[in-house]
Design a protein around this motif. Structure first.
Motif, PDB file in Angstrom:
ATOM      1  N   GLN A  57      -5.820  -7.500   1.745  1.00  0.00           N
ATOM      2  CA  GLN A  57      -4.877  -6.569   2.365  1.00  0.00           C
ATOM      3  C   GLN A  57      -5.592  -5.590   3.286  1.00  0.00           C
ATOM      4  OE1 GLN A  57      -3.339  -5.193  -1.379  1.00  0.00           O
ATOM      5  NE2 GLN A  57      -1.388  -6.260  -1.105  1.00  0.00           N
ATOM      6  N   ARG A  58      -6.764  -5.119   2.844  1.00  0.00           N
ATOM      7  CA  ARG A  58      -7.500  -4.153   3.660  1.00  0.00           C
ATOM      8  C   ARG A  58      -7.978  -4.787   4.964  1.00  0.00           C
ATOM      9  NH1 ARG A  58      -9.034   0.651   2.763  1.00  0.00           N
ATOM     10  NH2 ARG A  58      -8.629   0.502   0.537  1.00  0.00           N
ATOM     11  N   ALA A  59      -8.536  -6.004   4.866  1.00  0.00           N
ATOM     12  CA  ALA A  59      -9.025  -6.677   6.075  1.00  0.00           C
ATOM     13  C   ALA A  59      -7.896  -6.915   7.063  1.00  0.00           C
ATOM     14  CB  ALA A  59      -9.693  -7.993   5.699  1.00  0.00           C
ATOM     15  N   CYS A  60      -6.764  -7.394   6.573  1.00  0.00           N
ATOM     16  CA  CYS A  60      -5.639  -7.688   7.463  1.00  0.00           C
ATOM     17  C   CYS A  60      -5.038  -6.413   8.042  1.00  0.00           C
ATOM     18  CB  CYS A  60      -4.573  -8.489   6.708  1.00  0.00           C
ATOM     19  SG  CYS A  60      -5.117 -10.148   6.221  1.00  0.00           S
ATOM     20  N   THR A  61      -4.999  -5.352   7.244  1.00  0.00           N
ATOM     21  CA  THR A  61      -4.455  -4.081   7.721  1.00  0.00           C
ATOM     22  C   THR A  61      -5.356  -3.469   8.787  1.00  0.00           C
ATOM     23  OG1 THR A  61      -3.367  -3.642   5.608  1.00  0.00           O
ATOM     24  CG2 THR A  61      -3.773  -1.749   7.041  1.00  0.00           C
ATOM     25  N   GLU A  62      -6.648  -3.413   8.505  1.00  0.00           N
ATOM     26  CA  GLU A  62      -7.569  -2.789   9.450  1.00  0.00           C
ATOM     27  C   GLU A  62      -7.685  -3.573  10.754  1.00  0.00           C
ATOM     28  OE1 GLU A  62     -11.215  -2.307   7.314  1.00  0.00           O
ATOM     29  OE2 GLU A  62     -10.479  -0.592   6.152  1.00  0.00           O
ATOM     30  N   ALA A 168      -3.939 -18.178   0.804  1.00  0.00           N
ATOM     31  CA  ALA A 168      -4.828 -19.325   0.620  1.00  0.00           C
ATOM     32  C   ALA A 168      -4.576 -20.380   1.685  1.00  0.00           C
ATOM     33  CB  ALA A 168      -4.618 -19.936  -0.771  1.00  0.00           C
ATOM     34  N   ALA A 169      -3.399 -20.329   2.291  1.00  0.00           N
ATOM     35  CA  ALA A 169      -3.027 -21.309   3.317  1.00  0.00           C
ATOM     36  C   ALA A 169      -3.169 -20.740   4.722  1.00  0.00           C
ATOM     37  CB  ALA A 169      -1.595 -21.788   3.092  1.00  0.00           C
ATOM     38  N   VAL A 170      -2.744 -19.498   4.909  1.00  0.00           N
ATOM     39  CA  VAL A 170      -2.800 -18.846   6.226  1.00  0.00           C
ATOM     40  C   VAL A 170      -3.259 -17.407   6.030  1.00  0.00           C
ATOM     41  CG1 VAL A 170      -1.513 -18.166   8.274  1.00  0.00           C
ATOM     42  CG2 VAL A 170      -0.897 -20.269   7.073  1.00  0.00           C
ATOM     43  N   ALA A 171      -4.421 -17.081   6.533  1.00  0.00           N
ATOM     44  CA  ALA A 171      -4.942 -15.722   6.392  1.00  0.00           C
ATOM     45  C   ALA A 171      -4.021 -14.718   7.074  1.00  0.00           C
ATOM     46  CB  ALA A 171      -6.349 -15.631   6.985  1.00  0.00           C
ATOM     47  N   CYS A 172      -3.769 -13.606   6.388  1.00  0.00           N
ATOM     48  CA  CYS A 172      -2.910 -12.523   6.889  1.00  0.00           C
ATOM     49  C   CYS A 172      -1.464 -12.972   7.067  1.00  0.00           C
ATOM     50  CB  CYS A 172      -3.459 -11.927   8.185  1.00  0.00           C
ATOM     51  SG  CYS A 172      -5.088 -11.156   7.992  1.00  0.00           S
ATOM     52  N   SER A 173      -1.044 -13.922   6.253  1.00  0.00           N
ATOM     53  CA  SER A 173       0.354 -14.362   6.272  1.00  0.00           C
ATOM     54  C   SER A 173       1.268 -13.207   5.872  1.00  0.00           C
ATOM     55  CB  SER A 173       0.536 -15.530   5.292  1.00  0.00           C
ATOM     56  OG  SER A 173       1.899 -15.821   5.093  1.00  0.00           O
ATOM     57  N   ASN A 174       2.480 -13.193   6.435  1.00  0.00           N
ATOM     58  CA  ASN A 174       3.477 -12.189   6.054  1.00  0.00           C
ATOM     59  C   ASN A 174       4.166 -12.529   4.741  1.00  0.00           C
ATOM     60  OD1 ASN A 174       3.203 -10.487   8.327  1.00  0.00           O
ATOM     61  ND2 ASN A 174       4.490 -11.828   9.549  1.00  0.00           N
TER      62      ASN A 174
END
Length: 205
Positions: A57-62, A168-174
């Motif tokens: 969550q942190r990586a995708c948010t930042e 696990a399938a798509v990084a930073c998926s909604n």
């Protein structure tokens, strides 16, 4: 000439907007964490834990969901390790129960009494049964999902992983991580898969 001026003005506007977006200051992660802890200071430890960002969550948010290829690979590998496959090796449950899970938006809310069974609320983002008239469009249509994929066992397994942990399938998926975050049980996920893949399911009619 007027058309040229209009196009030039439009181009300058786009360039200016892009520059403003690039100059936007980055969020102060430490300040955000402090604010989140303050907002949830009076709730139970369980809810306080929900307010803390994990590594994904942190990586995708930042990165505003724009992670690099290497970061995406790391996210997917880390999240893939959390996936628990059905112990009996069977990925399909009861499509009728799957409809109930897909159509249930309760669970995980402050207002839910103890023992509330959570649902997937799938119709909030997807079209599923093509005869249903109320559905969201944030996600793609899932009408005829199994039929269009020839009920392929490998694709059923892939869909299970996507529902269990979308990251696990798509990084930073909604899409929520339904299994990994214990929103849905393995049996509930199997029922949703049956709703998508069972030949008798309204989704495939």
């Amino acid at each position: 000439m007027k058309l040229f001026r209009f196009a030039l003005a439009g181009g300058l506007l786009i360039a200016a907007t892009s520059a403003i977006a690039q100059d936007r200051p980055q969020a102060d992660a430490a300040r955000i964490d402090t604010m989140m802890r303050a907002m949830f200071s009076r709730v139970s430890p369980e809810w306080q834990a929900r307010a803390r960002l994990d590594d994904t969550q942190r990586a995708c948010t930042e990165r505003r969901n724009q992670v690099s290829a290497a970061e995406a690979d790391a996210i997917q590998a880390r999240e893939r390790a959390t996936v628990v496959l059905p112990p009996d090796g069977n990925f399909l449950g009861d499509w009728r129960k799957g409809f109930q899970v897909a159509n249930n938006g309760r669970g995980g809310q402050f207002s839910d009494p103890a023992g509330t069974v959570a649902g997937g609320n799938c119709f909030a983002c997807h079209q599923m049964d093509p005869k249903e008239v109320s559905y969201g469009t944030l996600g793609p249509s899932l009408a005829a999902y199994g039929r269009d994929r020839n009920y392929d066992p490998e694709l059923i397994r892939d869909a299970y992983i996507k529902i269990y942990n979308s990251q696990a399938a798509v990084a930073c998926s909604n899409m929520p991580r339904f299994g990994a975050m214990k929103v849905l049980t393995i049996d509930q996920i199997k029922d949703v898969l049956a709703y998508l893949f069972d030949r008798q399911s309204p989704v495939n009619q």
